[in-house]
Design a protein around this motif. Structure first.
Motif, PDB file in Angstrom:
ATOM      1  N   SER A  15       0.839  -1.203   0.000  1.00 31.33           N
ATOM      2  CA  SER A  15       0.000   0.000   0.000  1.00 31.33           C
ATOM      3  C   SER A  15       0.875   1.255   0.000  1.00 31.33           C
ATOM      4  CB  SER A  15      -0.930  -0.009   1.220  1.00 31.33           C
ATOM      5  OG  SER A  15      -0.166  -0.104   2.407  1.00 31.33           O
ATOM      6  N   GLY A  16       2.196   1.073  -0.077  1.00 35.48           N
ATOM      7  CA  GLY A  16       3.115   2.205   0.061  1.00 35.48           C
ATOM      8  C   GLY A  16       3.458   2.907  -1.245  1.00 35.48           C
ATOM      9  N   ASP A  17       4.270   3.917  -1.092  1.00 37.19           N
ATOM     10  CA  ASP A  17       4.631   4.802  -2.199  1.00 37.19           C
ATOM     11  C   ASP A  17       5.411   4.074  -3.300  1.00 37.19           C
ATOM     12  OD1 ASP A  17       4.921   7.624  -3.179  1.00 37.19           O
ATOM     13  OD2 ASP A  17       7.038   7.098  -2.976  1.00 37.19           O
ATOM     14  N   LEU A  18       6.399   3.290  -2.918  1.00 42.19           N
ATOM     15  CA  LEU A  18       7.256   2.649  -3.923  1.00 42.19           C
ATOM     16  C   LEU A  18       6.443   1.717  -4.834  1.00 42.19           C
ATOM     17  CD1 LEU A  18      10.268   2.290  -4.831  1.00 42.19           C
ATOM     18  CD2 LEU A  18      10.285   0.228  -3.447  1.00 42.19           C
ATOM     19  N   ARG A  47      -1.057  -3.862   5.896  1.00 38.33           N
ATOM     20  CA  ARG A  47      -1.996  -3.986   7.024  1.00 38.33           C
ATOM     21  C   ARG A  47      -3.393  -3.449   6.723  1.00 38.33           C
ATOM     22  NH1 ARG A  47       1.295  -0.832  11.396  1.00 38.33           N
ATOM     23  NH2 ARG A  47       1.487   0.306   9.461  1.00 38.33           N
ATOM     24  N   ARG A  48      -3.470  -2.460   5.831  1.00 34.01           N
ATOM     25  CA  ARG A  48      -4.747  -1.768   5.625  1.00 34.01           C
ATOM     26  C   ARG A  48      -5.864  -2.735   5.248  1.00 34.01           C
ATOM     27  NH1 ARG A  48      -1.968   3.540   3.003  1.00 34.01           N
ATOM     28  NH2 ARG A  48      -0.191   2.904   4.259  1.00 34.01           N
ATOM     29  N   LEU A  90       3.291  -7.545   9.311  1.00 30.65           N
ATOM     30  CA  LEU A  90       4.646  -8.078   9.157  1.00 30.65           C
ATOM     31  C   LEU A  90       5.202  -8.599  10.479  1.00 30.65           C
ATOM     32  CD1 LEU A  90       6.038  -5.247   6.855  1.00 30.65           C
ATOM     33  CD2 LEU A  90       5.519  -7.598   6.186  1.00 30.65           C
ATOM     34  N   THR A 119       9.403  -2.231   2.113  1.00 26.44           N
ATOM     35  CA  THR A 119       8.976  -1.712   3.416  1.00 26.44           C
ATOM     36  C   THR A 119      10.113  -0.919   4.039  1.00 26.44           C
ATOM     37  OG1 THR A 119       9.915  -3.518   4.683  1.00 26.44           O
ATOM     38  CG2 THR A 119       7.703  -3.866   3.799  1.00 26.44           C
TER      39      THR A 119
END
Ligand code: NAP
Length: 489
Positions: A15-18, A47-48, A90, A119
């Motif tokens: 869900s992150g930027d990368l 996690r979302r 995680l 992460t």
């Protein structure tokens, strides 16, 4: 081995930027070019509380924001059916057990797997350990298992060694792909082709003809929203230990015995790093841009440099006596990565009208970004005058190879990690050798022997002290890429 099996790409930190900015666009582009195996799945772990559908919508938004030029609605519709979301923590080994069952169901048989650790670095060890405990790292008849580790790889030598040890406790070295996206850039790869696919440059690529080498990786952006992370890291950890050292290795290493063998290339890099003389603190410059200390999430009296420059020497036959100058910083004039090979002056200037002090010796500029190409600068007689002016022979990727778009570094690296080609990834000893050179600088900067923390104006080329680093030996920084010639510089 097992090349024909389907593949599952598991992204931790999905869900992150990368993932949005780089990984999904890179995978979509590879899919578009038909480079992914016919059967593939991408599983995002975070996690979302997202559904598969919502995950796909988010990634589609990311495509439109970061890779609009390659987006194709119809193709995306097909591609997105292979994207899955797995909600997990995680820190929970139980969630890895659940993921194993989930993957087994999804794959319906044998499949190769690529685990991508997108992460924060504090999760690298827990993820790898949990993969091991859940039996997800073992290779066998069920397909290969590769793991890609993002940067930063450790924050000093000790932590990098601990990280290597922890990963080696679960994966064998041939399964591990430590990413340095600079190595995926076409222009970085071209350095070795330029040196070793031509006969005219390598004979002069040594102390007999080269006066000094300069490597610049300049960023125009300031620390922005990354201030919290950046203040813990600083420019040496963020840029020197990885990108600048890798560029240095490509420029200075000896030819590998083979280009097909990843270890042959990586052996030469390590040999080069081991030939670098410990860097004298007096040959280092550290600085912060004006305004850095006021940025949100930066400690009020932070001693974290946003700029550094250093001089290093390589103790081998090729480079004895040739200084290498490296610099990198945030909030500089422009975004630019370039390598300048500055040649020596002619042994004798036989033109009385030329002033020795003003004379510009030849320079070869390798432009990594944004003006990808190579310039060779030499002197030409100005018509009707007895003086010379500097002129350029130029090669630009975009005009010479106009039919080919330059693939993004992540696209290239992901495909290589899938194919099992580790040549563009850093081996454990390479990472540690680079840290061995940077660690004493970071430690020395915390002692009374540290050079003073200089400051510089945002939008400048850095602090005056960096000019003095070269100036004391009668040299100066060059910036050639993207510049127009004919001005006698
Ligand atoms: N962004 C870039 O352009 C870039 C460039 C080069 C290198 N990198 C490196 O790539 C890595 C990721 O960077 P990023 O910018 O993508 O970071 P980010 O936007 O902060 O994303 C972090 C991801 O980790 C997940 N996460 C955090 N805690 C978790 C937990 N306990 N369990 C499960 N998932 C968890 C988050 O998802 P949830 O919150 O949903 O759990 C999120 O998906 C970093 O190592 C960074 O240095 C990034």
């Amino acid at each position: 081995m097992q090349e024909n099996l389907p593949i599952t790409i598991i992204i931790f930190g999905a869900s992150g930027d990368l993932t949005h900015r780089k990984l999904i666009p890179a995978l979509f582009s590879s899919y578009k070019k038909g480079k992914l195996p016919e059967k593939f799945n991408v599983v995002g772990f975070a996690r979302r509380d997202w559904s598969h559908e919502y995950f796909r919508e988010q990634l589609k938004d990311g495509m439109n924001e970061f890779a609009e030029e390659m987006f194709e609605e119809e193709l995306w519709e097909v591609f997105q059916r292979r994207l899955w979301y797995f909600k997990g923590d995680l820190d929970s080994t139980a969630d890895f057990e659940k993921m194993r069952a989930y993957l087994n169901d999804l794959e319906d048989g044998h499949s190769n797997r690529l685990y991508y650790l997108a992460t924060a670095p504090n999760f690298f060890v827990p993820i790898v350990k949990s993969l091991g405990q859940a039996g997800l790292a073992r290779e066998g008849g069920n397909g290969w298992r590769h793991v890609v580790i993002e940067k930063p790889f450790g924050h000093d030598l000790k932590s990098a060694q601990e990280l290597n040890d922890a990963i080696h406790g679960v994966f064998l070295e041939h399964q591990i792909y430590r990413i340095d996206h600079y190595l995926g850039k076409e222009t970085a790869q071209n350095i070795l082709y330029f040196r070793f696919a031509n006969t005219i440059f390598e004979p002069i690529w040594n102390r007999n003809y080269i006066d000094n080498v300069q490597i610049t990786v300049a960023e125009s952006v300031d620390v922005g929203h990354r201030a919290g992370y950046y203040d813990q890291a600083g420019v040496v950890r963020d840029m020197f230990q990885n990108h600048l050292m890798q560029l240095l290795a490509l420029v200075a290493m000896e030819p590998p015995s083979s280009f097909e063998d990843a270890d042959a290339i990586r052996n030469e890099k390590v040999k080069l790093f081991n030939s670098i003389r410990p860097i004298d603190l007096a040959d280092t410059v550290r600085a912060q841009y004006d305004g850095y200390l006021q940025a949100e999430r930066v400690a009020p009296h932070s001693q974290t440099p946003t700029y550094a420059a250093l001089k290093l020497n390589i103790d081998n036959w090729r480079w004895q006596g040739v200084p290498f100058y490296l610099r990198s910083g945030k909030a500089l004039t422009e975004k630019c990565s370039e390598i300048i090979i500055q040649f020596k002056k002619p042994p004798q200037l036989m033109f009385p009208s030329l002033d020795d002090g003003d004379f510009t010796s030849n320079a070869l500029s390798i432009c990594i970004q944004p003006d990808e190409g190579i310039h060779l600068r030499f002197e030409a007689k100005v018509p009707d005058l007895k003086t010379t002016d500097s002129v350029d022979m130029e090669f630009h990727y975009r005009s010479s190879f106009s039919g080919n778009t330059l693939p993004d570094a992540y696209e290239r690296l992901l495909m290589n990690a899938i194919r099992g080609d580790a040549a563009l990834f850093t081996r454990s000893d390479g990472i540690e050798a680079a840290w061995r050179l940077m660690d004493p600088i970071l430690q020395g900067w915390e002692t009374a022997a540290a050079p003073p923390m200089a400051t510089y104006e945002p939008g400048s080329w850095g602090p005056v002290a960096a000019n003095e680093l070269l100036g004391k030996n009668g040299r100066s920084w060059r910036h050639d890429c993207g510049q127009h010639t004919g001005n006698g510089r």
